[in-house]
Design a protein around this motif. Structure first.
Motif, short mmCIF file in Angstrom:
data_model
loop_
_atom_site.label_atom_id
_atom_site.label_comp_id
_atom_site.label_asym_id
_atom_site.label_seq_id
_atom_site.Cartn_x
_atom_site.Cartn_y
_atom_site.Cartn_z
N LEU A 1 0.78 -1.13 -0.04
CA LEU A 1 0.15 -0.03 -0.08
C LEU A 1 0.87 1.36 -0.11
O LEU A 1 0.55 2.24 -0.65
N LEU A 2 2.04 1.20 1.01
CA LEU A 2 2.76 2.49 0.81
C LEU A 2 3.50 2.61 -0.61
O LEU A 2 3.79 3.57 -1.04
N ASP A 3 3.74 1.51 -1.29
CA ASP A 3 4.47 1.64 -2.36
C ASP A 3 3.72 2.05 -3.51
O ASP A 3 4.15 3.08 -4.21
N ARG A 4 2.11 2.25 -3.43
CA ARG A 4 1.12 2.83 -4.20
C ARG A 4 1.24 4.13 -3.89
O ARG A 4 0.73 4.97 -4.82
N LYS A 5 1.32 4.52 -2.73
CA LYS A 5 1.06 5.89 -2.01
C LYS A 5 2.12 6.99 -2.25
O LYS A 5 1.95 8.11 -2.46
N ILE A 6 3.61 6.13 -2.03
CA ILE A 6 4.65 7.13 -2.09
C ILE A 6 5.30 7.18 -3.66
O ILE A 6 5.45 6.23 -4.16
N PRO A 7 5.31 8.59 -4.20
CA PRO A 7 5.82 8.46 -5.42
C PRO A 7 7.12 8.25 -5.49
O PRO A 7 8.22 8.52 -4.61
N ALA A 8 7.57 7.50 -6.60
CA ALA A 8 8.92 6.98 -6.88
C ALA A 8 9.91 8.52 -7.08
O ALA A 8 9.31 9.40 -7.92
N LEU A 9 10.94 8.47 -6.67
CA LEU A 9 11.71 9.81 -7.06
C LEU A 9 12.76 9.47 -8.14
O LEU A 9 13.23 8.48 -8.43
#
Length: 91
Positions: free
Chosen positions: A83-91
């Motif tokens: 879920l965090l992987d979907r929420k945190i934008p990739a830098l």
């Protein structure tokens, strides 16, 4: 380290092991007990109030907001990480 919403863009996706440490700290549990697929409530004997605290701390620490339906998905370390992987934008 606390992350404010203004800092959310600078939030880096935690590794599964980093997240394990965060969750273990919240639950006051041994990190070894927080396996990838251990169900927080069934396997780790976390009550609903502590499960909610896990979600609130994750929201604050990583500068994200979970919808009510997403809250129900956070029942294991792996699910929280996905879920965090979907929420945190990739830098």
């Amino acid at each position: 380290m606390s992350v404010t919403p203004q800092d959310a863009a600078a939030t880096v996706m935690p590794s599964l092991d980093e997240l394990r440490g965060v969750v273990a700290e919240i639950l006051d549990a041994d990190a070894a007990d927080v396996t990838d697929d251990a169900d927080f409530m069934a396997d780790l004997e976390v009550d609903s109030l502590m499960a909610l605290e896990v979600v609130v701390v994750l929201e604050k620490r990583f500068g994200v907001k979970f919808s009510e339906s997403e809250l129900r998905q956070v029942t294991s370390l792996r699910q929280a990480h996905q879920l965090l992987d979907r929420k945190i934008p990739a830098l």
